[in-house]
Design an enzyme around this catalytic site. Structure first.
Site, PDB file in Angstrom:
ATOM      1  N   TYR A 570      31.559 -53.271  93.862  1.00  0.00           N
ATOM      2  CA  TYR A 570      31.222 -52.996  95.176  1.00  0.00           C
ATOM      3  C   TYR A 570      31.420 -51.928  96.332  1.00  0.00           C
ATOM      4  CZ  TYR A 570      29.344 -56.867  92.894  1.00  0.00           C
ATOM      5  OH  TYR A 570      27.250 -57.685  91.592  1.00  0.00           O
ATOM      6  N   ARG A 618      39.594 -60.204  95.494  1.00  0.00           N
ATOM      7  CA  ARG A 618      39.533 -60.196  94.245  1.00  0.00           C
ATOM      8  C   ARG A 618      40.018 -58.567  93.272  1.00  0.00           C
ATOM      9  NH1 ARG A 618      35.108 -62.744  90.137  1.00  0.00           N
ATOM     10  NH2 ARG A 618      37.043 -64.025  90.021  1.00  0.00           N
ATOM     11  N   ARG A 712      30.594 -69.690  84.851  1.00  0.00           N
ATOM     12  CA  ARG A 712      29.866 -70.102  83.803  1.00  0.00           C
ATOM     13  C   ARG A 712      30.071 -71.975  83.311  1.00  0.00           C
ATOM     14  NH1 ARG A 712      29.323 -65.347  79.997  1.00  0.00           N
ATOM     15  NH2 ARG A 712      31.590 -65.657  80.501  1.00  0.00           N
TER      16      ARG A 712
HETATM   17  C1  FMN Z   1      25.978 -66.101  87.983  1.00  0.00           C
HETATM   18  C2  FMN Z   1      26.788 -65.577  88.607  1.00  0.00           C
HETATM   19  C3  FMN Z   1      27.553 -65.140  89.589  1.00  0.00           C
HETATM   20  C4  FMN Z   1      28.317 -64.551  89.794  1.00  0.00           C
HETATM   21  N1  FMN Z   1      28.415 -64.053  91.368  1.00  0.00           N
HETATM   22  C5  FMN Z   1      29.932 -63.357  91.489  1.00  0.00           C
HETATM   23  C6  FMN Z   1      30.604 -63.018  92.915  1.00  0.00           C
HETATM   24  O1  FMN Z   1      29.072 -63.339  93.653  1.00  0.00           O
HETATM   25  N2  FMN Z   1      31.498 -62.717  93.000  1.00  0.00           N
HETATM   26  C7  FMN Z   1      32.087 -62.969  92.261  1.00  0.00           C
HETATM   27  O2  FMN Z   1      33.592 -62.538  92.667  1.00  0.00           O
HETATM   28  N3  FMN Z   1      31.952 -63.083  90.548  1.00  0.00           N
HETATM   29  C8  FMN Z   1      30.587 -62.804  90.637  1.00  0.00           C
HETATM   30  N4  FMN Z   1      31.122 -63.633  89.070  1.00  0.00           N
HETATM   31  C9  FMN Z   1      31.744 -63.468  88.118  1.00  0.00           C
HETATM   32  C10 FMN Z   1      32.558 -64.802  88.573  1.00  0.00           C
HETATM   33  O3  FMN Z   1      33.420 -64.705  89.407  1.00  0.00           O
HETATM   34  C11 FMN Z   1      33.472 -64.747  87.026  1.00  0.00           C
HETATM   35  O4  FMN Z   1      34.459 -63.595  86.695  1.00  0.00           O
HETATM   36  C12 FMN Z   1      32.661 -64.547  85.645  1.00  0.00           C
HETATM   37  O5  FMN Z   1      31.223 -64.390  85.273  1.00  0.00           O
HETATM   38  C13 FMN Z   1      33.830 -64.719  84.261  1.00  0.00           C
HETATM   39  O6  FMN Z   1      34.439 -66.032  84.113  1.00  0.00           O
HETATM   40  P1  FMN Z   1      33.469 -66.875  83.084  1.00  0.00           P
HETATM   41  O7  FMN Z   1      33.393 -66.210  81.926  1.00  0.00           O
HETATM   42  O8  FMN Z   1      33.871 -68.241  83.447  1.00  0.00           O
HETATM   43  O9  FMN Z   1      31.243 -67.325  83.481  1.00  0.00           O
HETATM   44  C14 FMN Z   1      29.239 -64.035  88.857  1.00  0.00           C
HETATM   45  C15 FMN Z   1      29.570 -64.539  87.930  1.00  0.00           C
HETATM   46  C16 FMN Z   1      27.951 -65.531  87.107  1.00  0.00           C
HETATM   47  C17 FMN Z   1      28.173 -65.791  85.779  1.00  0.00           C
END
Ligand code: FMN
Ligand code: FAD
Length: 783
Positions: A570, A618, A712
């Site tokens: 971003y 982040r 997730r």
């Molecule tokens: C549906 C979805 C939306 C996400 N939106 C953001 C967000 O708005 N900001 C951000 O920093 N990361 C976002 N992420 C990344 C998550 O915060 C996280 O870093 C990433 O999914 C890996 O973690 P996990 O394996 O537990 O899903 C998003 C992930 C998912 C699945």
């Protein structure tokens, strides 16, 4: 059938045995350049699981091998005057020389021809062979001859090591981490037969130089090692046998098969000695080849089957070896750790062994780990129980004046469901239910600082009164109905803006209704994405002001914490990565320059955000792409934000460029959190494919992060933390009064479920060979 095998190491000999058993009529010859008994090296190790495999494939050699073996169950970690032992590991050691003699004898017995002192120059003489097995070891001449075909990748690791032996008996696989005036030395040692043990010494290149080991001969370097480890050797000698200091080559070959030639063992792929799998891989390759030869109708088809079927298993072992070797290469990161936490890190370094797994095998050790963790928390002023501590996941954490009840975090997740940036009922239920579910901290999704700062038309924002009121409603709900704290993540989409909702095409440009996008440089994300406008100073000032105004609104909403999103490609991330920043002004070029604008924004936010409230940032700790940000850069980035007052670095990775090559896997981003935390010395939150509370505890207890975020898993289970609390008996976890009967039930049932689960695991686990041997030799109790 005629089979020529080049190399009489474990891979060559074992494949000769298995192929000959399968095809007694085949003419099989092993060509070995050394003499029959002048094999080098000391001991080799096998796990119980590997031995089970040997038993299945050739029981006569298995029986002879196991007669000669030394068994042990424990791993012992010596560090700063302490020793921690963990049982239940089930390993065996055997002399490499004896192993080869046993395999030679067995091969001969079956009718294999063994040709010693036969140094094979080329394979032309095997023109009439149906199959040529290239088992010529790590420096394979044949792999290198066909380098363009096999495409080996050789990654020469930085640490140096030397293989030696000793007469010192050992009753455990022993790791000794030794501080010296020159730096840290590590010994990996195990017994392989009565009165003989293997000793692998390892150190980093700087320590090696400072210790004056460069240029010493074998005897001199053995004397130097005996000096360093003499306190443990207790007068026992160190033995040498081609014990030169070397760098370990991690070898991976793109292809393993050429015509009727096939690479086996170290020739095709290596695995670092710290997981003791070199000989195992070599012999299991032989098994896989024999299986394929049994099943397939032609040699051609068999070789294809071998390569296709075996690759994943080899790569898995290599991945575990990589993770392990990196841990040893960076041992200085943990050098000031509490010894029990250090030992826990050694045990869990390669992911297979976890907190729960160790609780089952070595409950006293884990209880000591928990106590050490609790003591650290108590030293920070929390009145926590250090005698009967809760698991690390349920220990509190303070960032500035914000106190978190536990270390589980709901990671930021865009819900793409806002209307003109206003979070609605969906958001209230979404955040509210996750807060009630027990996590210590909830992040909002990336909330955008302006209409044109949005990623998609569904993103939330905080640039007007309506949005502020909607967020306040959510924050109030969280504060009134849960113990969770809530952090506002603020961001600007940059070149990834004006794109579709996730379910309509992630990062794909909007076909209509889009808006102009900005970035560090005018490089589109997809070739058909909008070309962003390169930001000038006026645009930077406007964006910075928008961030500050959004933060002020965030404070008015009552958010407990603020995160600046500088990851995932971003706007701010686009400045940090050299792949997206090609500016020639003061904001481009060196990393310090590329950090200038993100740090400027951070500092402006820090000045606007109340000083008693914490802030995080982040980052993408790697771009997973050639020429992009690496873990080492991430340490510099983290330090820069720490100097600007950041309290926590939220360590994510990637999403910078479209053609990145991330290496996914369980907890795949945790090594970056570990690096940032323990090199930049700043608190971190890790995230990424962490799915169980066992993993959360493993990460925290090993000092790889201070908080653990799950994204997730929380989508499908808002009560992840409450359930984990029941599993670990962490009674103090918050539960709203309305839900208390549910909490009581799950806590009650969990005690029984956990007992059943542990019993099942113990029952399902066969006794290790060391346990069986101990039982067999135990004197009968007096009647
Ligand atoms: C549906 C979805 C939306 C996400 N939106 C953001 C967000 O708005 N900001 C951000 O920093 N990361 C976002 N992420 C990344 C998550 O915060 C996280 O870093 C990433 O999914 C890996 O973690 P996990 O394996 O537990 O899903 C998003 C992930 C998912 C699945
Ligand atoms: C010197 C040495 C010492 C080791 N010590 C230990 C140890 O103590 N503990 C441990 O766990 N692991 C040890 N290893 C590593 C481990 O044994 C290997 O991962 C494992 O042996 C791999 O088996 P391999 O059959 O693929 O290769 P190797 O065991 O290396 O066997 C390859 C064989 O091919 C022969 N060869 C090579 N080129 C030719 C040619 N052109 N013509 C004919 N023959 C050829 C070599 O002489 C060698 O015997 C050692 C390896 C080496 C090379």
């Amino acid at each position: 059938m005629k089979i020529a095998i080049i190399g009489g190491g474990p891979a060559g000999l074992y494949s000769a045995i298995l192929l000959k058993k399968q095809r007694p009529g085949a003419e099989i010859t092993v060509y070995e350049r050394n003499r029959a008994d002048d094999t080098f090296g000391f001991g080799v190790v096998f796990s119980d699981a590997t031995l089970d495999n040997f038993e299945k494939y050739d029981s006569p050699s298995y029986r002879r091998i196991t007669q000669e073996f030394a068994y042990w169950d424990d791993i012992a970690v010596h560090f700063r005057g302490t020793v921690h032992r963990v049982g239940g590991n089930g390993f065996c050691g055997c002399s490499r020389r004896k192993l080869l003699l046993i395999l030679q004898e067995r091969a001969r017995e079956l009718g294999v021809t063994l040709m010693f002192e036969a140094d094979i120059e080329d394979e032309v003489r095997f023109a009439d062979a149906d199959l040529v097995v290239l088992a010529d070891g790590i420096n394979s001449r044949f792999r290198d001859r066909y380098i363009e075909h096999f495409q080996p990748e050789v990654d020469l690791r930085s640490n140096v090591f030397a293989w030696m032996g000793s007469t010192r008996p050992l009753d455990a696989f022993t790791f000794i981490f030794q501080e010296t005036e020159w730096g840290p030395f590590i010994a990996h040692a195990y017994q392989y037969e009565a009165g003989r043990s293997t000793w692998i010494f390892e150190t980093d290149p700087q320590t090696f130089k400072r210790a004056g080991l460069e240029g010493l001969n074998e005897k001199q370097s053995a004397d130097r090692m005996a000096g360093i480890f003499g306190w443990f050797l207790g007068g026992h000698q160190l033995l040498t046998n081609r014990s030169m200091w070397r760098n370990f080559p991690m070898i991976r070959s793109k292809r393993w098969v050429k015509d009727n030639m096939v690479l086996l063992g170290d020739a095709k792929a290596t695995a670092h000695f710290s997981i003791g799998s070199g000989t195992k891989l070599a012999m299991e390759d032989a098994i896989a080849l024999a299986d394929a030869m049994q099943r397939a109708p032609t040699v051609d088809a068999a070789l294809r089957q071998y390569e296709d079927g075996r690759r994943e298993e080899v790569e898995k072992t290599q991945h575990a070896a990589d993770v392990s070797l990196v841990w040893f290469e960076h041992v200085d990161r943990f050098w000031d750790f509490d010894p029990v936490q250090f030992a826990f890190g050694v045990m869990t370094r390669a992911k297979a062994i976890t907190y729960d797994n160790l609780t089952l095998r070595a409950p006293d050790f884990v209880s000591e780990v928990d106590k050490a963790f609790a003591k650290q928390v108590r030293a920070k002023g929390f009145d926590v129980d250090v005698e009967k501590p809760v698991a690390p996941m349920f220990q509190p954490l303070r960032l500035r004046e914000m106190e978190l009840a536990n270390r589980a975090v709901v990671s930021p997740m865009c819900m793409y469901s806002a209307k003109e940036g206003v979070p609605g009922d969906f958001h209230l239920v979404h955040y509210g239910s996750r807060a009630i579910g027990g996590a210590g901290l909830i992040f909002t999704e990336m909330t955008c600082v302006g209409r044109d700062a949005r990623i998609t038309p569904g993103c939330t924002g905080l640039w007007n009164d309506e949005q502020e009121a909607a967020w306040r409603r959510i924050v109030d709900f969280v504060h009134v109905n849960s113990a969770a704290k809530i952090c506002l993540q603020l961001g600007h989409a940059g070149r990834k803006g004006a794109t579709k909702l996730m379910w309509d095409g992630m990062d794909r440009p909007l076909e209509e209704g889009g808006w102009d996008v900005l970035s560090a440089s005018p490089i589109p994300y997809f070739p058909d994405s909008q070309v962003p406008r390169e930001m000038d100073r006026a645009a930077m000032d406007a964006v910075k002001a928008a961030f500050v105004q959004a933060a002020e609104r965030g404070e008015a909403c009552g958010f407990d914490m603020l995160e600046l999103h500088s990851a995932h490609g971003y706007l701010l991330a686009s400045f940090i990565s050299p792949l997206t920043n090609q500016r020639s002004d003061a904001y481009g070029g060196s990393l310090a320059n590329r950090l200038r604008f993100p740090i400027e924004v951070f500092e402006a936010l820090r000045a606007a955000w109340p000083s008693h409230k914490p802030m995080s940032v982040r980052i993408s700790a790697t771009d997973w792409a050639e020429g992009g940000i690496t873990g080492d850069d991430a340490v510099v980035v983290a330090r820069a934000f720490a100097e600007a007052g950041v309290d926590l670095v939220d360590v994510s990775t990637g999403q910078t460029v479209r053609d990145a090559q991330p290496v996914y896997g369980r907890m795949f981003q945790t090594p970056f959190s570990e690096q940032v935390r323990n090199e930049a010395r700043v608190a971190t939150m890790c995230v990424g494919n962490i799915t169980t509370s066992d993993q959360v505890n493993t990460i925290l207890a090993a000092g790889r992060a201070d908080l653990v975020a799950l994204a997730r898993p929380h989508l499908v289970d808002p009560s992840f933390t409450l359930k984990a609390a029941a599993w670990y008996g962490a009674e103090a976890v918050f539960c709203p009064p309305q839900y208390l009967p549910g909490k009581e039930q799950i806590f009650r049932n969990s005690v029984r479920d956990r007992q059943d689960f542990d019993d099942l695991k113990i029952k399902a686990k066969p006794k290790t060979r060391a346990e069986l041997k101990a039982e067999a030799t135990k004197p009968l109790a007096a009647e």
